[in-house]
Design an enzyme around this catalytic site. Structure first.
Site: not given
Ligand code: THU
Length: 131
Positions: A43-45, A56, A87, A90
């Site tokens: 994940n890249i925020e 994903e 989520c 995804c």
């Molecule tokens: N996140 C994912 O990368 N994949 C998931 O299946 C659930 C959530 C990330 C999004 C955000 O960067 C962090 O988790 C918290 O929600």
């Protein structure tokens, strides 16, 4: 079908590369092509929170942007006692590129794992067949 150890290791290794300065909640992924190539996702925020990209989708977009279209397995790793599930956004993107019966392995800490499939994650899915 269970995920090979190598695929699990790639997903877990992504946890250290996740860019998560806001949530501090790393997620890793490993998407496996039918030819056996591995695409790692994390994940890249973003300071504008809504622009954050999940692990994903990072893996899927990396693979698809390299011309890949055929996948056999997805592994998702959370740094959590129990495995986390993708989520909703995804799940829809996974359903776009992966067959309904494709296995998805969800990993938590200490090797805790849960086996599911694309169609179990997204029943009654909306796809190109509905258009
Ligand atoms: N996140 C994912 O990368 N994949 C998931 O299946 C659930 C959530 C990330 C999004 C955000 O960067 C962090 O988790 C918290 O929600």
């Amino acid at each position: 079908m269970t995920a090979k150890k190598e695929w699990q290791d790639v997903a877990v290794a992504a946890l250290d590369k996740a860019y998560v300065p806001y949530s501090h909640f790393p997620v890793g992924a490993c998407l496996v092509t039918k030819s056996g190539k591995l695409y790692q996702g994390l994940n890249i925020e973003n300071a504008s929170y809504g622009l954050s990209n999940c692990a994903e989708r990072t893996a899927i977009f990396k693979a698809v942007s390299e011309g890949e279209r055929e996948f056999q397995h997805l592994v998702v790793a959370g740094h959590t006692p129990e495995p986390i599930a993708p989520c909703g956004a995804c799940r829809q993107v996974i359903a776009e590129f992966c067959e309904p019966t494709m296995p998805v392995t969800l990993l938590g800490d200490d090797g805790v794992q849960f086996e599911t499939t694309v169609e179990k994650l997204l029943p009654y899915m909306f796809t190109d067949k509905d258009l």
